[in-house]
Design an enzyme around this catalytic site. Sequence first.
Site, PDB file in Angstrom:
ATOM      1  N   ASP A   1       5.667 -12.132  17.668  1.00  0.00           N
ATOM      2  CA  ASP A   1       6.225 -11.889  16.341  1.00  0.00           C
ATOM      3  C   ASP A   1       5.955 -13.086  15.433  1.00  0.00           C
ATOM      4  OD1 ASP A   1       7.191  -9.490  17.265  1.00  0.00           O
ATOM      5  OD2 ASP A   1       9.212 -10.249  17.663  1.00  0.00           O
ATOM      6  N   LYS A   2       5.986 -12.845  14.141  1.00  0.00           N
ATOM      7  CA  LYS A   2       5.689 -13.883  13.156  1.00  0.00           C
ATOM      8  C   LYS A   2       6.468 -15.169  13.425  1.00  0.00           C
ATOM      9  CE  LYS A   2       6.278 -14.891   8.224  1.00  0.00           C
ATOM     10  NZ  LYS A   2       6.725 -14.363   6.908  1.00  0.00           N
TER      11      LYS A   2
END
Length: 319
Positions: free
Chosen positions: A137-138
Amino acid sequence: MEEIQHQGVVDQELSGLRLDQVLARLFSDYSRSRLQGWIKSGRVQVEGEVRKPRDKVWEGEQICLQAVLEPDPRCEPEDIPLDILYEDEHLLVMDKPAGLVVHPGSGNRSGTVQNALLHHDPGLAGLPRAGIVHRLDKDTTGLMVVARSPVAHKRLVESLQARDIKREYLALVVGLPTAGGSVDEPIARHPHKRVCMAVVQGGKPACTHYRINERLRIHTLLDVRLESGRTHQIRVHMAHIRFPLVGDPVYGGRLKLPPNASEATRTALRSFPRQALHARRLSLQHPVSGEDLVWESPVPADLHGLLGQLREDTAQHAG
């Protein structure tokens, strides 16, 4: 242009679905539109026969996909620094910082790991998603492996599907689990919140193992190991058992502070900008040489600072 041949078998879960749906599940590294094009151009065979996208396939049938790898015109090279820990002609391992999206998508057309990889090695343009075989995830930090050759890409994808690549995480959660355990619950898109994932019966199988690394006052540092790699898996599973990750803006719920905490502790928790999740260890067999390889990533500075403050808080209130 490169060609890669993939083999797959329709299992009981996929039996009776349309060919295009099954391909999207078996070969999820490729976009649905790309898979549709390969079916229509005769590059997909089921039991040696070319079929149409909407044809149903059945348990035990063999699928052969002849993938044609061409550059993605939507993703341009960008000079973005990468922290590369290992690199040879077949793969590289990088340590991803928080805030860096892995590949372009809605709202993130540039400034991604994929853009950076294409600048680092233009030859990656011929591989799906520039050789990216799994995502973080970011705002999750830590280790990612990237394929640099067609043979490495094929074997790394197969190793992930076979659960032969071991990925271990540190997760700081709210709450005090009494012991380690496992969460074996299927994950799918949330039925009402389309930007979220959720435990949904009929979703894709997902299994997360966790054990206690360190107990704090109202928080616990966990060692987490994945068997599968679903979107937001650790975040969804830990929230499902009511131990959400600290700082998680989607699944974390309301901020919880230790009782009578110092202002420094309150500030540290309020200002932590992301989910407290770090991919700290990666182990795999080299896709060509077969050598056993292991990498570790130190705890990033922001999480290290938060843990230090919570340890100090715990010591101040001991006894």
